[in-house]
Design a protein around this motif. Structure first.
Motif, mmCIF file in Angstrom:
data_model
loop_
_atom_site.group_PDB
_atom_site.id
_atom_site.type_symbol
_atom_site.label_atom_id
_atom_site.label_comp_id
_atom_site.label_asym_id
_atom_site.label_seq_id
_atom_site.Cartn_x
_atom_site.Cartn_y
_atom_site.Cartn_z
ATOM 1 N N ASN A 153 0.820 -1.216 0.000
ATOM 2 C CA ASN A 153 0.000 0.000 0.000
ATOM 3 C C ASN A 153 0.853 1.264 0.000
ATOM 4 N N LYS A 154 2.165 1.122 0.281
ATOM 5 C CA LYS A 154 3.073 2.264 0.199
ATOM 6 C C LYS A 154 4.447 1.781 -0.228
ATOM 7 N N PHE A 155 5.181 2.693 -0.869
ATOM 8 C CA PHE A 155 6.441 2.337 -1.502
ATOM 9 C C PHE A 155 7.470 3.429 -1.195
ATOM 10 N N ILE A 156 8.601 3.023 -0.627
ATOM 11 C CA ILE A 156 9.678 3.959 -0.296
ATOM 12 C C ILE A 156 10.949 3.497 -1.001
ATOM 13 N N VAL A 157 11.518 4.373 -1.843
ATOM 14 C CA VAL A 157 12.770 4.041 -2.518
ATOM 15 C C VAL A 157 13.849 5.018 -2.059
ATOM 16 N N ILE A 158 15.009 4.472 -1.719
ATOM 17 C CA ILE A 158 16.114 5.269 -1.196
ATOM 18 C C ILE A 158 17.267 5.231 -2.193
ATOM 19 N N SER A 159 17.610 6.390 -2.733
ATOM 20 C CA SER A 159 18.761 6.534 -3.640
ATOM 21 C C SER A 159 18.670 5.599 -4.842
ATOM 22 N N THR A 160 17.466 5.385 -5.351
ATOM 23 C CA THR A 160 17.283 4.409 -6.423
ATOM 24 C C THR A 160 16.311 4.902 -7.487
ATOM 25 N N PRO A 161 16.819 5.387 -8.619
ATOM 26 C CA PRO A 161 15.925 5.696 -9.740
ATOM 27 C C PRO A 161 15.297 4.414 -10.280
ATOM 28 N N HIS A 162 14.276 4.571 -11.110
ATOM 29 C CA HIS A 162 13.680 3.393 -11.744
ATOM 30 C C HIS A 162 14.769 2.655 -12.530
ATOM 31 N N PRO A 163 14.767 1.308 -12.511
ATOM 32 C CA PRO A 163 15.822 0.537 -13.198
ATOM 33 C C PRO A 163 16.032 0.919 -14.653
ATOM 34 N N ASN A 164 14.957 1.227 -15.394
ATOM 35 C CA ASN A 164 15.110 1.634 -16.799
ATOM 36 C C ASN A 164 15.853 2.960 -16.919
ATOM 37 N N ILE A 165 15.526 3.892 -16.028
ATOM 38 C CA ILE A 165 16.189 5.201 -16.033
ATOM 39 C C ILE A 165 17.654 5.041 -15.659
ATOM 40 N N TRP A 166 17.920 4.259 -14.644
ATOM 41 C CA TRP A 166 19.303 4.040 -14.197
ATOM 42 C C TRP A 166 20.132 3.375 -15.292
ATOM 43 N N LEU A 167 19.568 2.340 -15.922
ATOM 44 C CA LEU A 167 20.303 1.605 -16.945
ATOM 45 C C LEU A 167 20.561 2.478 -18.167
ATOM 46 N N LYS A 168 19.573 3.279 -18.523
ATOM 47 C CA LYS A 168 19.754 4.190 -19.653
ATOM 48 C C LYS A 168 20.873 5.185 -19.363
ATOM 49 N N ASN A 169 20.965 5.632 -18.107
ATOM 50 C CA ASN A 169 22.012 6.583 -17.729
ATOM 51 C C ASN A 169 23.390 5.934 -17.763
ATOM 52 N N VAL A 170 23.456 4.635 -17.439
ATOM 53 C CA VAL A 170 24.731 3.922 -17.428
ATOM 54 C C VAL A 170 25.403 3.950 -18.798
ATOM 55 N N ILE A 171 24.617 3.838 -19.871
ATOM 56 C CA ILE A 171 25.197 3.757 -21.214
ATOM 57 C C ILE A 171 24.920 5.020 -22.036
ATOM 58 N N LYS A 172 24.561 6.087 -21.364
ATOM 59 C CA LYS A 172 24.174 7.326 -22.044
ATOM 60 C C LYS A 172 25.304 7.878 -22.896
ATOM 61 N N THR A 173 26.508 7.909 -22.366
ATOM 62 C CA THR A 173 27.682 8.392 -23.092
ATOM 63 C C THR A 173 28.849 7.452 -22.808
ATOM 64 N N TRP A 174 29.926 7.601 -23.601
ATOM 65 C CA TRP A 174 31.115 6.786 -23.343
ATOM 66 C C TRP A 174 31.711 7.094 -21.979
ATOM 67 N N ARG A 175 31.563 8.325 -21.539
ATOM 68 C CA ARG A 175 32.047 8.669 -20.195
ATOM 69 C C ARG A 175 31.265 7.895 -19.143
ATOM 70 N N ASN A 176 29.931 7.814 -19.306
ATOM 71 C CA ASN A 176 29.120 7.044 -18.359
ATOM 72 C C ASN A 176 29.512 5.571 -18.375
#
Length: 382
Positions: A194-217
């Motif tokens: 009934n409730k959801f608390i996330v700590i320091s965690t973007p949605h997995p799709n957002i996080w994964l997309k950020n990981v490969i966003k650029t060669w620097r990432n």
């Protein structure tokens, strides 16, 4: 004429399928190549340290757990078997109260929730499991045993076995790796919570997309690629007397000094992660990352909107999470609130436990009817 049209359409679909398969193979080859390159760079970088006298510290033999791991004030140690796999968990508070299910991060275990196990025991039933492959839980060898589907199914069964009434709802709390798992649990089994608390965690799709966003990432997250190789990541993680744990307890650069930790806490972590075997499960979670999956990487997967009141907690000096990732994650829930914890890094519930516990308690017990008008938006609490 119709037959010719059907033949052309079928041929086109077949060629399109072959092209997609070939592209996926190419991307996987690319991932494996990067794994070898990054691992090679790590090995070459460690050579000077190995050649320097006293440059490499041997891992100490830790046979006896520190007393803090058996502190009765933190809770009761329990075990349960799910699909033949043993799960260890620590619980505090009465089982008559609402369950707070707390899922820990990588390089962590149930002990990461010690501040919550004690603080919430009077009003809630706090359950902090060792995720599969961590701590005293089962540590299967095959990476397939740690797939998203397998882990979420087992945790769903874990909840159902512990609850005596299917109508009872759970407050789901996740941090880091546990937060990624919590996102997927909430998407697949929303009826449990009934409730959801996330700590320091973007949605997995957002996080994964950020990981490969650029060669620097990609380079900054090169360790994720190194996990593709067998055995070596586990051995590296115990190197220099588990140096990764030392770094966690040290003030450096953008990471806050974790003053809420003690030397006993540090030894608890070093005892728990003292063998390559202790890292096999944690690394296997990352071996399953779909780094070559085009749909996941480009964010083209259909969004499953989670209809749960959601609280996002993030430290303002967290080097791994930025507000852009937080705002993009808001699109995956219907009601979303963000609280930024001042002077906290990646583990605000451990670094600033009093502040975080107060916010979580208000969120769980307070009147949040106003959230309905914040659909797909964020409200920053003051």
């Amino acid at each position: 004429m119709l037959d010719n049209n059907s033949f052309v359409i079928n041929t086109f679909q077949f060629l399109n399928l072959v092209t997609n398969v070939m592209m996926d193979v190419f991307r996987e080859i690319k991932v494996q190549t990067l794994a070898f390159v990054f691992t090679g760079l790590r090995v070459m970088g460690s050579v000077p340290q190995l050649l320097r006298p006293g440059g490499r510290v041997e891992t100490a033999l830790r046979e006896t757990p520190p007393s803090c791991l058996s502190d009765p004030l933190l809770g009761r140690h329990q075990y349960i078997k799910i699909n033949g796999n043993k799960y260890h968990y620590v619980e505090s508070g009465s089982r008559r109260h609402q369950m707070l299910l707390c899922l820990h991060d990588f390089s962590d275990f149930w002990y990461g929730w010690r501040k919550q196990l004690r603080a919430f025991s009077g009003s809630f039933w706090v359950v902090a499991p060792d995720l599969k492959g961590f701590g005293d839980s089962e540590k299967p060898f095959l990476a397939s045993q740690y797939s998203d589907e397998t882990i979420t199914q087992e945790l769903c069964k874990f909840i159902e076995l512990l609850l005596d009434d299917p109508k009872r709802k759970v407050v789901l709390i996740g941090h880091g790796l546990g937060g990624h798992i919590a996102w997927k649990l909430a998407e697949r089994y929303p009826h449990l919570f009934n409730k959801f608390i996330v700590i320091s965690t973007p949605h997995p799709n957002i996080w994964l997309k950020n990981v490969i966003k650029t060669w620097r990432n990609v380079y900054e997250n090169r360790w994720l690629y190194e996990c593709r190789l067998p055995l070596l990541p586990e051995r590296n993680l115990v190197g220099n007397d588990i140096e990764i744990i030392d770094k966690r307890f040290k003030k450096s650069g953008s990471v806050i000094d974790l003053s809420s930790f003690s030397n006993f806490d540090k030894e608890a972590y070093k005892y728990t992660f003292s063998r390559p075997l202790d890292w096999r499960g944690p690394v296997n979670y990352f071996r399953n990352l779909p780094l070559s999956n085009t749909g996941a990487l480009l964010g083209q997967q259909e969004k499953n909107i989670i209809d749960l009141d959601t609280l996002f907690l993030v430290g303002n000096i967290d080097p791994q999470v930025n507000l852009e990732m937080v705002s993009q994650s808001a699109e995956y829930v219907s009601r979303f609130i963000v609280k930024i914890i001042d002077m906290a890094g990646h583990s605000p519930h451990q670094e600033k436990p009093e502040i975080v516990n107060q916010i979580m308690n208000q969120f769980i017990t307070g009147d949040i009817a106003y959230m309905s008008k914040w659909s797909n938006r964020m409200k920053f609490l003051k």
